[in-house]
Design a protein around this motif. Structure first.
Motif, PDB file in Angstrom:
ATOM      1  N   ILE A 289     108.327 -41.891 -15.988  1.00 39.77           N
ATOM      2  CA  ILE A 289     109.477 -41.337 -16.708  1.00 39.77           C
ATOM      3  C   ILE A 289     110.768 -41.834 -16.056  1.00 39.77           C
ATOM      4  CG2 ILE A 289     110.712 -39.206 -17.264  1.00 39.77           C
ATOM      5  CD1 ILE A 289     107.882 -37.898 -17.531  1.00 39.77           C
ATOM      6  N   ALA A 290     110.778 -41.858 -14.713  1.00 43.72           N
ATOM      7  CA  ALA A 290     111.954 -42.386 -14.011  1.00 43.72           C
ATOM      8  C   ALA A 290     112.179 -43.843 -14.399  1.00 43.72           C
ATOM      9  CB  ALA A 290     111.747 -42.271 -12.498  1.00 43.72           C
ATOM     10  N   GLN A 291     111.081 -44.600 -14.457  1.00 39.53           N
ATOM     11  CA  GLN A 291     111.167 -46.004 -14.839  1.00 39.53           C
ATOM     12  C   GLN A 291     111.767 -46.133 -16.242  1.00 39.53           C
ATOM     13  OE1 GLN A 291     107.330 -47.883 -15.478  1.00 39.53           O
ATOM     14  NE2 GLN A 291     108.052 -49.750 -14.473  1.00 39.53           N
ATOM     15  N   ASP A 292     111.279 -45.302 -17.141  1.00 33.37           N
ATOM     16  CA  ASP A 292     111.747 -45.320 -18.529  1.00 33.37           C
ATOM     17  C   ASP A 292     113.244 -44.982 -18.602  1.00 33.37           C
ATOM     18  OD1 ASP A 292     110.987 -45.419 -21.418  1.00 33.37           O
ATOM     19  OD2 ASP A 292     111.815 -43.389 -21.352  1.00 33.37           O
ATOM     20  N   ARG A 293     113.656 -43.970 -17.842  1.00 33.79           N
ATOM     21  CA  ARG A 293     115.063 -43.533 -17.844  1.00 33.79           C
ATOM     22  C   ARG A 293     115.969 -44.564 -17.153  1.00 33.79           C
ATOM     23  NH1 ARG A 293     116.638 -40.594 -21.438  1.00 33.79           N
ATOM     24  NH2 ARG A 293     115.086 -41.959 -22.358  1.00 33.79           N
ATOM     25  N   PHE A 294     115.583 -44.884 -15.909  1.00 35.60           N
ATOM     26  CA  PHE A 294     116.411 -45.802 -15.118  1.00 35.60           C
ATOM     27  C   PHE A 294     116.584 -47.142 -15.832  1.00 35.60           C
ATOM     28  CE2 PHE A 294     115.262 -43.473 -11.016  1.00 35.60           C
ATOM     29  CZ  PHE A 294     116.521 -42.911 -10.925  1.00 35.60           C
TER      30      PHE A 294
END
Lengths: 335, 249
Positions: A289-294
């Motif tokens: 999710i962090a990857q998707d957001r960042f």
């Protein structure tokens, strides 16, 4: 020996043995990931495709946890089995076999075969040598996939996969609704298998091997055989995970066998907490999710933020998110 | 009847260094036999050779009359040859009960069971617990090993060895590193070991050696210097010179 009366001692005996014998029973918090997954299906309808990827990757991380966390087999080449599974399912789907569940089964068997064969060789070593050998196995397979382009599509990736509806009923749709439920269901089965193994006598002996290999030899355990068995099982689960990703994205590329794939997986597991069975359920969603957001906010430098987060985890939160929880719990109890 | 354990012309060389130099050793059934010698005499190497950690350069090892020289460590354990370690080699993070349970699970073959939860093998857990009771470890059954005093950890070593139902038990310095006030308990435990187990123990603590041993073998520079009863060993001039120095026991 003790000044307890024999009746007290008897009661004590039963209490201790009961406590020990009940460790494998399901605890209430084990339902949390599944309830959360069901809730997310309704709460985040536009993220079903991402959800499916997360579930498949959790299975991948779970298979790695069996090796690193439970058996103490540290590997940098776990993507080998993921990739083999992905290609097995992909090649079938691109060549006229479109039934998804049988593809998953074949992927598991092929990955298990590769795990068994490579395990026979690499598991003779330990530590840094083992690390290098597992890395080499994955690199060899990646090169094989690259050169054998008539089957694998080489560096262009494997295209033209066609997947039938599950049970002939549920078609894989553009929004990932089917993929979400499908991956969750397979993950659930994979988790049940992993959980059962961890709490079995075999699983306990793996913990013994991790804690003190020499002592396991001294109590007569066939250590090498045990390692090979769990290596093969773990490879099969990783292969299933690869097949899920192949089926739900309809694409298999060389990156499925890459070192970065193995490395990323370890990072996810470390964030969640290694050797705890649930580390994968926390680390993988957090990371992805962090990857998707960042990657939307800062498409170029998002790895920097992941890196910073990793340093934080290693320095301040040993044992990952679950490790922090455990320490918090211990402190509360000792008060 | 063949002796419990026998080594015939056992040799182990590391280059020019012979850690075992033509050792002919016999451990009778039910014996209480001590192996002593100065540091570096090759006592632990001898245990490692017998248990299969080291492969001999030449010579033969017999367990109850059968050669075990070619067998793996695990196979030797299955035949009843069990050891403890000089420095406690336990599963430190696991509980006392789990340590012993692991050993029993190996002995009865349950550890190959991939599917049934370990907790369903209740007979194993009960046996493990009952083994801890006479050793005074039952109250601490559910505590991690690291939380126990070192002397108690040595007792767990013995408990784990007994869990494997040994015919021959090799105790590698059972009292090493244990504070004096706790050695008494260890001596008592060794004295109470079942009579049908042949026990060979390496020890520096002479009180323990002379109290428990029926026979003593003195090892110097990888070779047997002399063997005899405790009285014979105590009076032997070679032993006094090489090992005990000039001090009287």
């Amino acid at each position: 020996m003790t000044d307890l009366s024999s009746r007290d001692l008897l009661g004590d005996r039963k209490a201790v043995i009961d406590a020990f014998a009940r460790r494998h029973r399901f605890k209430w918090y084990e339902a949390i990931p599944w309830l959360a997954a069901i809730a997310c299906y309704f709460l985040f309808e536009s993220y079903h495709a991402l959800g499916a990827q997360i579930f498949a990757t959790i299975l991948f991380a779970l298979s790695l946890d069996l090796l690193i966390g439970f058996a103490g087999i540290v590997t940098l080449g776990h993507a080998a089995f993921f990739g083999v599974g992905a290609y097995a399912a992909g090649v079938m789907a691109a060549n006229g076999w479109h039934e998804p569940l049988s593809e998953v089964l074949v992927a598991a068997i092929v990955a298990a075969g590769v795990g068994f064969a490579s395990g026979l060789i690499v598991l003779r070593t330990a530590g840094l040598t083992l690390l290098m050998q597992t890395l080499v196995v994955a690199a060899l397979l990646q090169e094989l996939a690259n050169k054998w382009s008539s089957v694998t599509g080489g560096s262009d990736g494997l295209l033209g996969m066609k997947i039938d509806p599950i049970f002939g009923l549920f078609r894989f749709d553009l929004f990932g609704d089917t993929a979400y439920v499908y991956c969750l269901a397979v993950l659930f089965i994979g988790w049940l298998i992993a959980r059962n193994i961890v709490y079995s006598s075999f699983g306990r002996s793996l913990t013994g091997i991790r804690e003190n290999t020499n002592r396991m030899h001294a109590i007569g355990a066939p250590v090498d055989r045990r390692k090979l068995v769990i290596y093969t099982i773990s490879a099969a689960l990783a292969g299933v995970s690869g097949a899920l990703i192949a089926q739900t994205t309809a694409l298999v590329g060389l990156n499925t066998l890459a070192l970065s794939k193995s490395g990323e997986l370890i990072i996810m597991l470390v964030i969640g907490g290694i050797g705890r069975l649930y580390g994968a359920f926390i680390g993988v969603p957090l990371y992805m999710i962090a990857q998707d957001r960042f990657s939307q906010i800062d498409p170029i430098y998002w790895y920097f933020w992941i890196g910073l987060f990793m340093i934080f985890v290693v320095v301040f939160a040993r044992g990952g998110v679950l490790g922090v929880f455990e320490r918090f719990n211990q402190r509360r109890r000792s008060r | 009847m063949a002796p419990a354990l026998e080594t015939k012309s056992l040799v182990k060389r590391f280059g020019a260094l012979a850690v075992a130099n033509d050792i002919n050793f016999t451990l009778e059934r039910g014996a209480r036999h001590a192996l002593i010698g100065p540091n570096g005499a090759g006592k632990t190497s001898f245990v490692n050779l017998v248990t299969g950690v080291l492969t001999p350069s030449s010579g033969d090892i017999h367990l109850a009359g059968e050669s075990i020289t070619a067998l793996s460590r695990a196979q030797r354990v299955k035949r009843g040859l069990v050891r403890t370690f000089q420095i406690s080699a336990l599963f430190k993070k696991l509980t006392v009960l789990e340590n012993v349970t692991l050993a029993i699970a190996e002995r009865v073959g349950a550890a190959n069971d991939l599917w049934r939860p370990a907790g369903h093998h209740r007979d194993i857990i009960e046996e493990a617990y009952d083994l801890l009771v006479p050793l005074g470890l039952a109250d601490e059954a559910l505590r991690p090993v690291t939380e126990l005093a070192y002397g108690r950890q040595r007792m767990i070593e013995i408990a784990m060895a007994l869990a494997l139902k040994p015919k021959v038990l090799l105790l590698d310095e059972p009292a090493a590193g244990v504070p004096p006030r706790e050695t008494g308990a260890i001596i008592e435990t060794i004295e109470r070991l079942p009579a049908d187990i042949a026990v060979l123990f390496i020890e520096h603590d002479m009180e323990l050696v002379f109290r428990v041993a029926q026979r003593i073998t003195v090892l110097v520079q990888g070779a047997v210097l002399v063997e005899g009863t405790p009285a014979e060993i105590a009076e032997d001039p070679k032993v006094r010179q090489v090992y005990l120095g000039e001090s009287k026991h």
